[in-house]
Design an enzyme around this catalytic site. Structure first.
Site, PDB file in Angstrom:
ATOM      1  N   HIS A  39      -0.985  -0.159  -9.962  1.00  0.00           N
ATOM      2  CA  HIS A  39      -1.601  -1.109  -9.022  1.00  0.00           C
ATOM      3  C   HIS A  39      -2.068  -2.386  -9.746  1.00  0.00           C
ATOM      4  O   HIS A  39      -3.261  -2.693  -9.788  1.00  0.00           O
ATOM      5  CB  HIS A  39      -2.761  -0.457  -8.248  1.00  0.00           C
ATOM      6  CG  HIS A  39      -3.012  -1.117  -6.929  1.00  0.00           C
ATOM      7  ND1 HIS A  39      -3.459  -0.442  -5.816  1.00  0.00           N
ATOM      8  CD2 HIS A  39      -2.886  -2.417  -6.537  1.00  0.00           C
ATOM      9  CE1 HIS A  39      -3.592  -1.286  -4.806  1.00  0.00           C
ATOM     10  NE2 HIS A  39      -3.257  -2.498  -5.216  1.00  0.00           N
ATOM     11  N   ARG A  84       0.855  -1.185   0.000  1.00  0.00           N
ATOM     12  CA  ARG A  84       0.000   0.000   0.000  1.00  0.00           C
ATOM     13  C   ARG A  84       0.887   1.230   0.000  1.00  0.00           C
ATOM     14  O   ARG A  84       1.904   1.272   0.698  1.00  0.00           O
ATOM     15  CB  ARG A  84      -0.910   0.027   1.233  1.00  0.00           C
ATOM     16  CG  ARG A  84      -2.108  -0.911   1.172  1.00  0.00           C
ATOM     17  CD  ARG A  84      -3.122  -0.497   0.088  1.00  0.00           C
ATOM     18  NE  ARG A  84      -4.273  -1.391   0.033  1.00  0.00           N
ATOM     19  CZ  ARG A  84      -4.350  -2.496  -0.723  1.00  0.00           C
ATOM     20  NH1 ARG A  84      -3.338  -2.839  -1.498  1.00  0.00           N
ATOM     21  NH2 ARG A  84      -5.452  -3.227  -0.719  1.00  0.00           N
ATOM     22  N   GLU A 118      -4.148   7.074  -4.949  1.00  0.00           N
ATOM     23  CA  GLU A 118      -4.353   6.568  -6.316  1.00  0.00           C
ATOM     24  C   GLU A 118      -5.648   7.125  -6.916  1.00  0.00           C
ATOM     25  O   GLU A 118      -6.633   7.230  -6.195  1.00  0.00           O
ATOM     26  CB  GLU A 118      -4.403   5.035  -6.281  1.00  0.00           C
ATOM     27  CG  GLU A 118      -3.096   4.445  -5.785  1.00  0.00           C
ATOM     28  CD  GLU A 118      -3.151   2.929  -5.606  1.00  0.00           C
ATOM     29  OE1 GLU A 118      -4.145   2.304  -6.001  1.00  0.00           O
ATOM     30  OE2 GLU A 118      -2.187   2.387  -5.077  1.00  0.00           O
TER      31      GLU A 118
END
Ligand code: GLV
Ligand code: GLV
Length: 323
Positions: free
Chosen positions: A279, A232, A261
């Site tokens: 991601h 993360r 994000e």
């Protein structure tokens, strides 16, 4: 008939697995729903299937008075206020296991790309700027035989350690337990940072791991070492990482995750030797299809009064029993 709200379309068309229940959400090819949209749909929902980018906080839970289960289409569940869900008797489930191998593969993709400067090389070729083979073009770092520090030896960390074994790497780790048959040494975080040629982050984001990799931790890494983060974004301090790359203290970094994000810090975008990915850790067709199935199974289980396999908050069912 129960009403299941999904904030996004999911691979594998999981709605077909939900015999008799109503699945409400964006169609294939449509954008994921905005927060306002799915909050509105929660008023009469029994279940929510959400993405890691959906914040399921006290406000969201209050918007769904008849919610019984939240199935998070991710293994990490820092986007969910689990305590608030538990207090309301709402079960929370995630999607571990099925994404482990895909995530470990991607960690190695980023690790190798960062060490061998693949992003820079690709950009050079595409720009038509490659002047031909030279002895010192884009020299990178060795990976095979080097020391890999795994922060968080959980399921994904163990899958990364198994791959590292194939690369004849020495594996150090903090927290958790190594896989059977793979030599790995438990060390403190400071020891791991000081000894590793590559540091890879695999812990969940919690209050204790928020900005775990800050300026101090980066300075403690070996000169020329590589940092990989597929966990993360908020575990790493972006500004401090950009600075460590600018100063040339780190030999490179690979990031798959970011604090906010899809925004990426401008300093990171400008930093040298940094490989960026949007991601993609679990982004294989198989993993993403199986994650959808796990979400559907969790919803079905809770709606039929069964305990779902990947329940995060066992207390929620007890809380509901008392209600
Ligand atoms: C992806 O980041 C996940 O937590 O599944
Ligand atoms: C995820 O499944 C982990 O335990 O790392």
């Amino acid at each position: 008939m129960a009403r299941i709200v999904a904030t996004s379309h999911l691979p594998g068309d999981p709605a077909r697995l939900l015999d008799g229940h109503e699945w409400i959400g964006p169609a294939r090819g449509d954008d994921a729903w905005s927060r306002v949209r799915w909050l509105g749909e929660l008023a009469t929902a029994d279940a929510l299937v959400c993405l890691l980018s959906d914040r399921v906080d006290a406000e969201a839970l209050a918007a769904g008075p008849s919610l019984r289960v939240v199935a998070n289409y991710a293994v990490g569940h820092d986007n969910i206020d689990v305590a608030a869900a538990t207090a309301r008797g709402v079960a929370v489930a995630n999607t571990p296991d099925v994404l482990v191998e895909a995530s470990a593969d991607f960690t190695f993709a980023l690790l190798l790309a960062a060490a061998r400067r693949l992003g820079e090389g690709e950009r050079l070729v595409r720009a038509g700027a490659w002047a031909g083979w030279t002895p010192d073009l884009l020299l990178g770092a060795d990976v095979g035989g080097q020391t890999l520090g795994i922060i968080g030896m959980g399921r994904i960390g163990r899958a990364v350690a198994r791959r590292a074994h194939g690369f004849a790497m020495t594996v150090l780790y903090t927290r958790g337990a190594p896989p059977d048959g793979v030599a790995a040494t438990a060390v403190t975080l400071d020891e791991l940072l000081a000894q590793s040629d590559v540091v890879s982050v695999h812990c969940p984001l919690t209050a204790a791991t928020h900005r775990l990799i800050d300026a101090r931790a980066l300075a403690a890494m070996k000169p020329g070492a590589i940092l990989v983060n597929t966990a993360r974004g908020a575990i790493v301090d972006d500004a401090a990482l950009a600075e460590a790359l600018e100063r040339g203290h780190l030999g490179g970094a690979g990031l798959d995750v970011f604090v906010n994000e899809p925004a990426v810090d401008a300093r990171l975008l400008a930093a040298p030797r940094l490989v960026l990915a949007p991601h993609l850790g679990s982004a294989t067709t198989t993993a993403r299809t199986r994650m959808a199935e796990l979400c559907v199974n969790a919803v079905r289980d809770v709606l039929s009064g069964r305990r779902p396999a990947n329940l995060i908050n066992g207390d929620a069912l007890a809380a509901r029993g008392r209600a």
